[in-house]
Design an enzyme around this catalytic site. Structure first.
Site, PDB file in Angstrom:
ATOM      1  N   VAL A 191     -11.599  56.060  33.631  1.00  0.00           N
ATOM      2  CA  VAL A 191     -11.016  57.172  32.643  1.00  0.00           C
ATOM      3  C   VAL A 191      -9.356  57.111  32.615  1.00  0.00           C
ATOM      4  CG1 VAL A 191     -13.036  58.743  32.968  1.00  0.00           C
ATOM      5  CG2 VAL A 191     -11.171  58.802  34.609  1.00  0.00           C
ATOM      6  N   SER A 217     -11.682  72.786  39.732  1.00  0.00           N
ATOM      7  CA  SER A 217     -12.101  72.905  41.160  1.00  0.00           C
ATOM      8  C   SER A 217     -11.440  74.449  41.657  1.00  0.00           C
ATOM      9  CB  SER A 217     -11.327  71.850  41.834  1.00  0.00           C
ATOM     10  OG  SER A 217     -11.291  72.054  43.330  1.00  0.00           O
ATOM     11  N   TYR A 232      -4.722  66.264  44.625  1.00  0.00           N
ATOM     12  CA  TYR A 232      -5.926  66.698  44.250  1.00  0.00           C
ATOM     13  C   TYR A 232      -5.894  68.127  43.483  1.00  0.00           C
ATOM     14  CZ  TYR A 232     -10.996  67.948  43.703  1.00  0.00           C
ATOM     15  OH  TYR A 232     -12.236  68.392  43.246  1.00  0.00           O
ATOM     16  N   ALA A 233      -5.300  69.035  44.388  1.00  0.00           N
ATOM     17  CA  ALA A 233      -5.065  70.481  43.829  1.00  0.00           C
ATOM     18  C   ALA A 233      -4.336  70.605  42.426  1.00  0.00           C
ATOM     19  CB  ALA A 233      -4.503  71.243  44.857  1.00  0.00           C
ATOM     20  N   ALA A 234      -3.029  69.554  42.783  1.00  0.00           N
ATOM     21  CA  ALA A 234      -2.207  69.767  41.277  1.00  0.00           C
ATOM     22  C   ALA A 234      -3.118  69.361  40.153  1.00  0.00           C
ATOM     23  CB  ALA A 234      -0.995  69.027  41.793  1.00  0.00           C
ATOM     24  N   SER A 235      -3.822  68.332  40.482  1.00  0.00           N
ATOM     25  CA  SER A 235      -4.374  67.729  39.248  1.00  0.00           C
ATOM     26  C   SER A 235      -5.557  68.515  38.764  1.00  0.00           C
ATOM     27  CB  SER A 235      -5.078  66.075  39.690  1.00  0.00           C
ATOM     28  OG  SER A 235      -6.373  66.490  40.403  1.00  0.00           O
ATOM     29  N   LYS A 236      -6.158  69.390  39.339  1.00  0.00           N
ATOM     30  CA  LYS A 236      -7.161  70.363  39.067  1.00  0.00           C
ATOM     31  C   LYS A 236      -6.506  71.439  38.616  1.00  0.00           C
ATOM     32  CE  LYS A 236     -10.843  67.832  40.089  1.00  0.00           C
ATOM     33  NZ  LYS A 236     -11.840  67.448  39.060  1.00  0.00           N
ATOM     34  N   ILE A 252     -20.012  72.005  46.806  1.00  0.00           N
ATOM     35  CA  ILE A 252     -21.251  71.334  46.340  1.00  0.00           C
ATOM     36  C   ILE A 252     -21.586  70.291  47.082  1.00  0.00           C
ATOM     37  CG2 ILE A 252     -22.296  70.621  44.181  1.00  0.00           C
ATOM     38  CD1 ILE A 252     -21.038  73.627  43.784  1.00  0.00           C
TER      39      ILE A 252
HETATM   40  N1  LIG Z   1     -18.377  68.538  45.155  1.00  0.00           N
HETATM   41  C1  LIG Z   1     -17.505  69.682  45.094  1.00  0.00           C
HETATM   42  O1  LIG Z   1     -17.717  70.751  45.886  1.00  0.00           O
HETATM   43  C2  LIG Z   1     -16.472  69.795  43.988  1.00  0.00           C
HETATM   44  C3  LIG Z   1     -15.730  70.917  43.963  1.00  0.00           C
HETATM   45  C4  LIG Z   1     -14.808  71.037  42.990  1.00  0.00           C
HETATM   46  C5  LIG Z   1     -14.542  69.998  42.037  1.00  0.00           C
HETATM   47  N2  LIG Z   1     -15.495  69.190  42.124  1.00  0.00           N
HETATM   48  C6  LIG Z   1     -15.398  67.955  40.967  1.00  0.00           C
HETATM   49  O2  LIG Z   1     -16.596  67.565  40.350  1.00  0.00           O
HETATM   50  C7  LIG Z   1     -16.149  66.223  39.977  1.00  0.00           C
HETATM   51  C8  LIG Z   1     -17.555  65.485  40.553  1.00  0.00           C
HETATM   52  O3  LIG Z   1     -17.398  65.203  41.838  1.00  0.00           O
HETATM   53  P1  LIG Z   1     -18.665  64.993  42.751  1.00  0.00           P
HETATM   54  O4  LIG Z   1     -18.553  66.172  43.828  1.00  0.00           O
HETATM   55  O5  LIG Z   1     -19.881  65.116  42.009  1.00  0.00           O
HETATM   56  O6  LIG Z   1     -18.028  63.805  43.582  1.00  0.00           O
HETATM   57  P2  LIG Z   1     -18.742  62.199  43.392  1.00  0.00           P
HETATM   58  O7  LIG Z   1     -17.798  61.395  44.257  1.00  0.00           O
HETATM   59  O8  LIG Z   1     -20.155  62.148  43.740  1.00  0.00           O
HETATM   60  O9  LIG Z   1     -18.440  61.958  41.821  1.00  0.00           O
HETATM   61  C9  LIG Z   1     -17.346  61.310  41.286  1.00  0.00           C
HETATM   62  C10 LIG Z   1     -17.674  60.320  40.263  1.00  0.00           C
HETATM   63  O10 LIG Z   1     -16.466  59.939  39.659  1.00  0.00           O
HETATM   64  C11 LIG Z   1     -16.568  58.636  39.354  1.00  0.00           C
HETATM   65  N3  LIG Z   1     -15.064  58.112  39.311  1.00  0.00           N
HETATM   66  C12 LIG Z   1     -14.254  58.020  40.210  1.00  0.00           C
HETATM   67  N4  LIG Z   1     -13.159  57.495  39.629  1.00  0.00           N
HETATM   68  C13 LIG Z   1     -13.309  57.295  38.299  1.00  0.00           C
HETATM   69  C14 LIG Z   1     -12.601  56.555  37.401  1.00  0.00           C
HETATM   70  N5  LIG Z   1     -11.234  56.228  37.644  1.00  0.00           N
HETATM   71  N6  LIG Z   1     -13.199  56.368  36.085  1.00  0.00           N
HETATM   72  C15 LIG Z   1     -14.513  56.576  35.893  1.00  0.00           C
HETATM   73  N7  LIG Z   1     -15.101  57.256  37.115  1.00  0.00           N
HETATM   74  C16 LIG Z   1     -14.574  57.455  37.957  1.00  0.00           C
HETATM   75  C17 LIG Z   1     -17.338  58.097  41.062  1.00  0.00           C
HETATM   76  O11 LIG Z   1     -17.791  56.953  40.648  1.00  0.00           O
HETATM   77  C18 LIG Z   1     -18.300  59.380  40.922  1.00  0.00           C
HETATM   78  O12 LIG Z   1     -19.537  59.042  40.084  1.00  0.00           O
HETATM   79  C19 LIG Z   1     -14.998  65.972  40.354  1.00  0.00           C
HETATM   80  O13 LIG Z   1     -14.050  65.982  39.344  1.00  0.00           O
HETATM   81  C20 LIG Z   1     -14.727  66.616  41.460  1.00  0.00           C
HETATM   82  O14 LIG Z   1     -13.232  66.836  41.648  1.00  0.00           O
HETATM   83  C21 LIG Z   1     -16.440  68.765  43.017  1.00  0.00           C
END
Ligand SMILES: NC(=O)c1ccc[n+]([C@@H]2O[C@H](COP(=O)([O-])OP(=O)(O)OC[C@H]3O[C@@H](n4cnc5c(N)ncnc54)[C@H](O)[C@@H]3O)[C@@H](O)[C@H]2O)c1
Length: 248
Positions: free
Chosen positions: A64, A141, A154-158, A187
């Protein structure tokens, strides 16, 4: 007939976790999908699972943060499906470090994937989404709303994703485009495994834990699915916490 029958939806981060659960949910609800991720094998697996639910789903292995790859992925989708009705930015990374030791490389990579990646997908898709009065859901997030240790980039990006969402909603809302973000916390995915860093202060780390228990990615998928329904059309520029009351 599923509530997303006839819609063509672009979704990033579909290989695992919240992205995979969302892809399956939307496939079940009748959407045609273009799934983008860097993790090729797992992406193929999710794609096959969506197809077996009856969805016309294709996958694109792409990063991405790569402008050219995203531009080609979105224009390719428009050619194949004719229209784009929704875009869901889920791809993300979290690289842990004590902030005074955080490498610039990791800091910049985190911003590139989480924030620049979201921007690029939105920028490329907006011209198509304006034609369909479509919608965007970005995944921010709880770390955008309250401090978290060892995860400063991470926090800054979100927080950037949250600000970007509101700005797009204001700029394009009058033209029929709806842009929202969600703020998950606690999650159960790969991302919420305990970070491997030296001497973490566990009390600080667990500051944003859900009040009751960690939740399943499927529950986040349900919220995302709702935000792209006609029923949710008047919700715009909103950020919705889904964190089990952690930040209440
Ligand atoms: N799990 C939580 O509690 C939580 C909390 C807040 C936010 N999030 C956000 O939810 C989203 C999904 O995270 P998740 O918890 O399912 O974790 P995860 O690691 O299972 O999923 C992340 C996905 O992003 C893909 N990815 C990573 N870098 C990439 C890139 N450069 N190009 C394309 N794809 C890429 C990975 O291959 C993976 O499929 C993320 O943005 C994460 O920051 C998750």
């Amino acid at each position: 007939m599923g509530q997303h029958q006839g819609k063509a939806i672009f979704l990033t981060g579909a290989s695992t976790g919240i992205g995979r659960a969302t892809a399956l949910r939307l496939a079940e609800e009748g959407a045609s999908l273009v799934l983008a991720d860097i993790a090729k094998d797992k992406l193929e697996k999710t794609t096959k699972e969506c197809q077996s639910l009856g969805s016309e789903t294709i996958s694109i292995e792409c990063d991405v943060s790569n402008e050219m790859q995203i531009s080609e992925a979105i224009s390719g989708m428009a050619k194949q499906f004719g229209e784009i009705h929704a875009v869901i930015n889920i791809a993300g990374i979290q690289l842990w470090s004590h902030s005074h030791e955080h490498s610039l490389t990791d800091f910049e990579r985190t911003l590139a994937v989480n924030l620049t990646g979201t921007f690029l997908v939105c920028r490329e898709a907006i011209p198509y989404l304006l034609k369909t009065s479509g919608s965007i859901v970005n995944v921010s997030s709880t770390t955008a709303l309250a401090g978290i240790p060892y995860s400063v980039a991470y926090a800054a990006s979100k927080a950037g994703v949250l600000a970007l969402t509101k700005s797009l909603a204001v700029e394009y809302g009058g033209k029929g485009l709806q842009v929202n973000c969600i703020n998950p916390g606690g999650i159960k995915t790969e991302m919420t495994k305990m970070p491997q860093i030296e001497d973490p202060d566990l009390k600080l780390l667990l500051r944003q834990s859900p009040l009751h228990k960690f939740s399943e990615p499927e529950n986040v998928a349900g919220l995302i699915s709702y935000l792209i329904t006609d029923e949710a059309q008047h919700i715009n520029g909103e950020s919705i916490r889904i964190d089990g009351g952690a930040l209440a």
